[in-house]
Design a protein around this motif. Structure first.
Motif: not given
Lengths: 328, 335
Positions: A127-148
């Motif tokens: 959870x924390x790893x995914x949250x941090x990564x998607x915050x750092x790559x905001x707007x990327x496909x990883x971020x969208x996948x994490x939000x979904x």
């Protein structure tokens, strides 16, 4: 720091005391006669009266409570029908399962611990790893996948996820055995294969919440001045994000994690029911069904102890993470 | 579940990239915060879709008698003739046919669709009633604690802490049968309305804490503002201060808390029924259905999917709508 510690300990003790009094009142003093549930199959009035005597139910409530508490601290003598001498963490005698409640707890607590601790490690990392990564790559496909992922996970139910996992991995692919508990010290491999689905289900649902929370926190922290300052000073990105930002962003995550882990250690009723594992949660449910008051009381108390302990650990961690707590 | 408005902003960027400039050329019009929020909500595609789904669910729940009459099957009717010798429904996907849209329950042979419609109604009723009650209790206690402060604040705070320390599931577990026994004998059947009432009461008893905390924090922040001071200086009474000065300024977070509380109660009701202390088998409910379906995971896997997916869709729609509402009501939101 010492004063902070002492204040925390005192307030934890006070909360535990209040919980114990409240649950004692709720279970032993409610108008329902507690004996009917505890009396073995063929009950006649004399036997009921004897059970009542043995349990000390005719004594005033305060001395009943004092006796119960004394049993936990020093052990006490119960009547011969209740197995005689009951040693130090004495939680009473269960007429339903015909054994000391502390023995029942000693049997089922490891099951719950084996479910919760690995699952908690998994969900925090994920959870924390995914949250941090998607915050750092905001707007990327990883971020969208994490939000979904986090939106879906936050709305899914554990029993449904568990059922789907069982259908796929146990009944169709036959990759795993039907979940069961084996002691870690007897057979680590069997321990893992028997519990891994429970870990996955728990970790999936919880990491969704944690990813969401830590992403939002990290985004907020990244827009703070001190992060810009640190970058402007010429510190490496990894240094800034890993040390400065992470430390500030993780505080609320620690709070929630404390509450969740503490709560889960007291019994993961739904996980245990879904996967047919007999831990603290199942024991509490069964005790409620059969009206086994000493066991209910014990499970509530232990659950409360876990919650209070977890809260204390969280406060101590706060003091480590955030110097303002120590000094304030 | 708490998340900052930042989340919603990102969502909006992803899902509605095309409505940036349309308002540039409009003339200036005076709008109340409520109108602004409504306008924002209307432009949010997530809010529209999830809102439509919610309206659909609520309509289905309201129209239960109508649906039952049209569908022609009751929730307690058994169709044993459509089960095979082992009690498994005949046909594909758990016996899905034109007469039984979602198939039949293995064993008893009751129609899954009509039981789910009934379960939806119960679930929504409990969740809304509990959410209204918790909002009332939480707002009252939070406002009193925040505005009056002093010993009252300390007492309410302590009660909040204590309530949070009680293991909800286990206490609910222990209370349900005890309360039922108090009013009905050991062998008497407990009516469904009583179980529903007890569930709502338990949710209200444990659920008010978050609203109370939220409102208290907001009120404390407002308490020191000039307009409050001005009202106090001109001699406003307690009632006027609370209802005319303070509460109108906190209705937005209360509304958001309410809309996010409903899915939580839906989940909790299903969870309690799942572990066997909420509603009993006589009342159709999602939790009970899923619990029963666990026995048939191997033989009739379709059974678990109908209630499982429905409750997911319900909770998902509520969560999305709550988030969208939060964004719409937040004036700091960038949209």
């Amino acid at each position: 720091m010492t004063r902070f510690l002492i204040r925390r300990l005192l307030s934890a003790a006070l909360t535990l005391f209040a919980v114990s009094v409240l649950s004692f009142l709720m279970f032993f003093a409610l108008p329902r006669d507690p004996v009917t549930g505890m009396c073995p199959k063929n009950c006649n009035p004399e036997r009921l009266e004897r059970v009542r005597q043995e349990l000390g139910l005719n004594d005033p409530l305060i001395s009943q409570y004092a006796g119960y508490m004394k049993g936990i601290v020093t052990g006490r003598d119960l009547g011969s029908a209740q197995g005689g001498r009951c040693d130090a963490p004495c939680l009473g005698w269960s007429y339903v399962s015909n054994e000391a409640v502390s023995d029942t707890i000693a049997r089922v607590l490891p099951v719950t611990l084996s479910i919760v601790i690995p699952a908690a490690i998994l969900w925090l990392l994920l959870g924390v790893g995914l949250g941090m990564l998607s915050a750092l790559r905001r707007g990327s496909w990883l971020d969208r996948a994490a939000i979904g992922f986090s939106l879906t996970g936050a709305s899914l139910q554990l029993y449904f996820v568990g059922a789907v996992l069982l259908i796929v991995f146990v009944y169709n692919l036959r990759l795993l055995p039907v979940p069961s508990y084996t002691s870690l010290f007897d057979d680590p491999l069997k321990w893992t294969s028997g519990l891994v689905l429970a870990w996955l289900a728990l970790a999936f649902l919880f990491s969704a919440i944690y990813a969401r929370l830590s992403r939002a926190q990290m985004l907020e922290t990244l827009s703070e001045d001190f992060v810009r300052t640190a970058r402007a000073k010429g510190l490496a990105k990894s240094q800034v994000y890993g040390r400065h930002a992470l430390r500030a962003a993780i505080t609320p995550v620690v709070t929630i994690a404390g509450l969740d882990v503490g709560g889960a250690l007291g019994g993961t009723v739904i996980t245990e029911t879904t996967f047919g594992l007999n831990g603290m949660g199942r024991t509490a449910v069964d005790a409620v069904r059969s009206g086994d008051l000493p066991t209910i009381m014990a499970t509530v108390l232990i659950a409360a102890v876990f919650v209070v302990l977890a809260n204390m650990v969280v406060d101590l961690l706060y003091a480590v993470i955030d110097p303002r707590v120590r000094l304030g | 579940m708490s998340l900052s408005p930042v989340e919603g902003v990102a969502l909006a960027e992803i899902e509605s990239p095309d409505d940036g400039d349309e308002r540039r050329d409009k003339e200036f019009v005076g709008r109340s915060p409520g109108q602004l929020a409504l306008a924002r909500l209307r432009r949010d595609r997530t809010a529209l879709v999830s809102g439509a789904l919610l309206v659909f669910f609520v309509l289905v729940a309201l129209a239960v008698p109508l649906i039952e009459a049209l569908y022609g099957v009751g929730p307690k009717e058994q169709f044993q003739s459509r089960l095979d010798g082992y009690g498994m429904p005949l046909g594909y996907a758990g016996g899905v046919t034109g007469d039984h849209w979602f198939g039949l329950e293995p064993g008893l042979g009751r129609d899954i669709f009509i039981r789910m419609v009934h379960g939806l109604r119960t679930s929504l009723f409990i969740a809304f009633a509990a959410a209204v009650l918790t909002a009332v209790i939480g707002v009252t206690l939070g406002t009193l604690a925040g505005y009056l402060g002093g010993w009252l604040d300390s007492v309410i705070n302590w009660i909040t802490d204590l309530t949070l320390a009680m293991p909800f599931l286990i206490i609910a577990l222990a209370l349900m049968p005890t309360v039922a026994l108090r009013f009905y004998g050991q062998r008497e059947a407990v009516p469904a309305s009583f179980q529903i009432g007890v569930l709502i009461a338990i949710f209200a008893l444990f659920g008010w804490t978050s609203t109370a905390r939220l409102v208290r924090g907001q009120i404390i922040a407002l308490r020191e503002r000039e307009f409050v001071e001005a009202a106090r200086a001109s001699g406003a009474g307690l009632g006027h201060m609370l209802f005319r000065q303070l509460l109108p300024n906190v209705w937005a977070p209360i509304l958001v808390a309410f809309s996010l509380a409903v899915p939580q109660y839906i989940t909790s009701e299903a969870a309690l029924s799942f572990i066997g202390v909420g509603l009993t088998d006589a009342t159709p409910s999602f939790g009970r259905m899923i619990y029963r379906s666990l026995d048939y995971l191997q033989t009739d896997p379709a059974y678990v999917f109908f209630p499982g997916i429905t409750i997911f869709a319900l909770v998902f729609a509520f969560n999305l709508f709550g988030d969208a509402l939060r964004d719409a009501l937040d004036p700091k939101s960038s949209r």
